[in-house]
Structure formats: structure tokens, C-alpha cells
Design a protein around this motif. Structure first.
Motif, short mmCIF file in Angstrom:
data_model
loop_
_atom_site.label_atom_id
_atom_site.label_comp_id
_atom_site.label_asym_id
_atom_site.label_seq_id
_atom_site.Cartn_x
_atom_site.Cartn_y
_atom_site.Cartn_z
N PRO A 218 6.54 18.76 16.73
CA PRO A 218 5.52 19.02 17.74
C PRO A 218 5.40 20.49 18.11
O PRO A 218 6.42 21.18 18.29
CB PRO A 218 5.97 18.18 18.94
N ASN B 126 3.03 20.88 12.33
CA ASN B 126 2.42 19.55 12.46
C ASN B 126 3.49 18.51 12.17
O ASN B 126 4.17 18.62 11.15
CB ASN B 126 1.27 19.43 11.44
N GLU C 156 -16.36 10.50 14.99
CA GLU C 156 -17.24 11.18 14.01
C GLU C 156 -18.65 10.59 14.04
O GLU C 156 -19.61 11.24 13.63
CB GLU C 156 -16.64 11.07 12.60
N SER D 87 -5.51 18.33 11.18
CA SER D 87 -5.35 17.46 10.01
C SER D 87 -5.97 18.09 8.77
O SER D 87 -5.86 17.56 7.67
CB SER D 87 -6.03 16.10 10.29
N HIS E 21 -15.98 25.44 17.24
CA HIS E 21 -16.79 24.23 17.49
C HIS E 21 -17.35 24.18 18.90
O HIS E 21 -17.75 23.10 19.36
CB HIS E 21 -15.94 22.97 17.22
N VAL F 279 -11.64 18.87 8.45
CA VAL F 279 -13.00 19.28 8.84
C VAL F 279 -13.29 20.68 8.30
O VAL F 279 -12.53 21.62 8.54
CB VAL F 279 -13.14 19.25 10.38
N GLY G 275 -4.22 18.72 17.73
CA GLY G 275 -2.79 18.43 17.89
C GLY G 275 -2.11 19.34 18.89
O GLY G 275 -1.14 18.94 19.54
N THR H 75 -24.40 23.66 11.95
CA THR H 75 -23.69 24.84 11.46
C THR H 75 -22.88 25.48 12.59
O THR H 75 -23.24 25.40 13.76
CB THR H 75 -24.71 25.89 10.95
#
Ligand code: BV8
Ligand code: ZN
Length: 256
Positions: free
Chosen positions: A235, A218, A49, A194, A120, A197, A25, A169
């Protein structure tokens, strides 16, 4: 107009260690579609996904590689937005600042943030699916071999984006530093995520378990909204610059 509570402004201006978790976001206002927003154009028929998995890559390496190529080009064609810059400003104002991101777009670094914890990975980096070596000459490999995806020059394995796929992982060092910061900071922000995850989504809960004031930024509510100390329902590109200007009024004059 979202009102920012005075109590939060005071906490921020007096904070010794601020930790921030960001999600897709925060890049939305740069024009990068969020992870779960309907994908645009060619990719609209795919569920991210389903694509962001080692199985998808093993089944159809070309498709997955081309998806990341499309995203890499998109990301390199956009700019960081005011939310990214506000976090870089906040880091300059507090004694200790830990920025943890789930995003793979590298926009925090382009906005001047350093020491970013990338839970990630990053789509700008490419590595070998087999031996894990980072490839620095992907363009050249792609052009000379004409192979899609190109292959590793050490072991001829398939090259892949250096991101963490579902079922893979997270880098242990990054995750440990993120846990550490979420438990030891004195103010925690969860921005543009969100909260779906894991294990990233457990970080705000870690802060709350230590009674650390936790802020959600958010426009939508998330599974964590009910537990948050503060909710800024708007925002990030608007709210974060406002928050920084209110916490450090003199800094806004300096930058004017
Ligand atoms: C793991 C990189 C240990 C790739 C990503 C079954 C089998 C295996 C694993 C699991 C399983 N069940 C559950 C799991 C765990 C799984 C998981 O959590 N799945 C979820 C979907 C249920 N997690 C994993 O697999 C992780 N690894 O657990 O390893 C393990 C291993 C084997 C078996 C068990 C455990 C790996 C997770 C990492 C996946 N990789 N990305 C790529 O990007 O291509 S995650 C992906 O989602 C992105 O990185 C993204 O950042 C992340 C989270 O999404 P968000 O950032 O939150 O984005 P989203 O679109 O969802 O939301 C955007 C938000 O912004 C919205 O709320 C919106 O309202 C808000 N917004 C919009 N505009 C604005 C805004 N906010 C502010 N301002 C605005 N302007
Ligand atoms: Zn290799």
C-alpha cells in the motif's frame, strides 16, 4: 513488510527531477473506493466506465449528475492520507518534482501539493456541457432552479462535472506537460494505478523508453509490472512514507 531496495533509495536521494503518476489507489487509504473496485451502496449496480461518458450524460443527465454529487460529497468528507503527504514531502526534497494524477478527487492539493497536473479534471469544478464555461455558483443555481442537473446561466446548457469522460480528449496542455516530464525526469513513479486507461497509462512506458528507472507502487500487479525497474508491492500509504524517511533520514527527525 516490503523491503525497499537500497539502489532505489540512493536514486531518489540523488534525483534531480522526479515525476510521479498517481491513480485511484493512492486515495484508497483515504476511504475513496478505487475506480474499478465494486461501487458501494446505491451505485453498486452501475459500472463506472458506463457512467463516465458523454453518452451516459446525454441519455440520463440526472443519474450521472447524482453519481458525481455522491462522489463529491464522499471526497469532501475524507482526508488526504500518508501517501499524499509523503509526495508533498518528496516534492520539497528534490530540485524538480512533477506530480501527474488521473484522480479527480483533489486530495493531492489538499495534502499541500501544488502544480498538480490533473489529466482527467476535477469533480470539484463544474462546467457547462454546451459552452464549456466554468460555473462557480452551482449550489445557488441548484437551489434557486431546483433543476437537476442545474443549467448554465449564460446559455442554459446542462452543467456537468469538469472531468474527462471516456471518449473525450484530455486537456492538451496537461497531457503535453505530463509526456514531457515522463521523458525528461531521472526517476518515474507509477502509484496506485491499474495501468488500463490511456493515454495516462502510456506515461510509465514513455519513461522506460528513455531508460529512466521506473517504480510501480501497488499491492497488485498490473500490465506494466513486468517492465518496471522496481516494484514496491504494497500500500502506498505505508511504502511512500518509508521511502521518504529512508531517502532523507534527517527529514523524519525534523517532523518527529
Ligand atoms: C481518449 C474521470 C482520445 C472521470 C476517467 C474506445 C473509444 C474511445 C476511447 C477508447 C476506446 N478504447 C480505448 C479508449 C481509450 C480510453 C481507454 O483508455 N479506455 C480503457 C478503459 C480501455 N481512454 C479514453 O477514452 C480517454 N480519452 O482516449 O481520448 C480518444 C477519443 C475518442 C476515441 C478514441 C480516443 C479518456 C480517459 C479518461 C477517462 N476518465 N476519470 C471520473 O473519474 O469519473 S478515467 C478513470 O480511470 C479514473 O480517472 C481513474 O483514475 C482512471 C484510471 O483508473 P485507476 O486510477 O488506475 O484506478 P483503478 O481502480 O483502475 O486501479 C486502482 C489501482 O490501485 C489498482 O491497481 C489497485 O491494485 C491499486 N491500489 C489499491 N489500493 C492501493 C493501491 N495502490 C497503492 N496503494 C493502495 N493502498
Ligand atoms: Zn453554457
Amino acid at each position: 513488510m516490503v523491503a525497499i531496495p537500497n539502489e532505489l533509495i540512493e536514486l531518489l536521494s540523488e534525483a534531480n527531477h522526479v515525476a510521479v503518476l498517481t491513480g485511484a489507489g493512492i486515495s484508497a487509504e483515504s476511504g475513496v473506493p478505487t475506480f474499478r473496485e465494486a461501487q458501494t451502496g446505491l451505485w453498486s449496480r452501475y459500472d463506472p466506465e458506463q457512467l463516465a461518458t458523454p453518452e451516459a450524460f446525454a441519455n440520463n443527465p440526472r443519474l450521472v449528475w447524482e453519481w458525481y454529487d455522491w462522489r463529491r460529497q464522499l471526497v469532501s468528507s475524507v482526508e488526504p492520507n500518508t501517501a499524499h503527504y509523503a509526495l508533498a514531502e518528496m516534492a520539497a526534497r528534490v530540485p524538480k518534482f512533477t506530480l501527474i494524477t488521473q484522480n479527480v478527487d483533489g486530495l493531492h492539493q489538499r495534502a499541500g501539493s501544488d502544480g498538480v497536473i490533473e489529466l482527467h479534471g476535477n469533480i470539484v469544478r463544474t462546467k457547462c456541457f454546451d459552452c464549456g464555461r466554468i460555473a462557480y455558483n452551482v449550489q445557488e443555481l441548484q437551489e434557486t432552479s431546483g433543476q437537476v442537473p442545474p443549467r448554465c446561466e449564460y446559455c442554459a446548457g446542462l452543467l456537468r462535472p469538469d472531468v474527462v469522460w471516456f471518449g473525450e480528449t484530455l486537456p492538451a496542455d496537461a497531457l503535453n506537460r505530463a509526456y514531457d516530464a515522463s521523458r525528461n525526469c531521472d526517476l518515474f513513479f507509477s502509484i496506485g494505478t491499474s495501468g488500463l486507461v490511456y493515454p495516462a497509462a502510456s506515461l510509465p512506458a514513455q519513461a522506460l523508453s528513455q531508460n529512466i528507472p521506473t517504480v510501480e507502487v501497488n499491492p497488485q500487479s498490473t500490465p506494466l509490472s513486468g517492465a518496471m525497474t522496481f516494484i514496491l508491492a504494497g500500500p502506498a500509504g505505508e511504502l511512500l512514507p518509508q521511502l521518504v524517511a529512508l531517502a532523507w533520514p534527517h527529514s523524519s527527525q525534523e517532523t518527529e
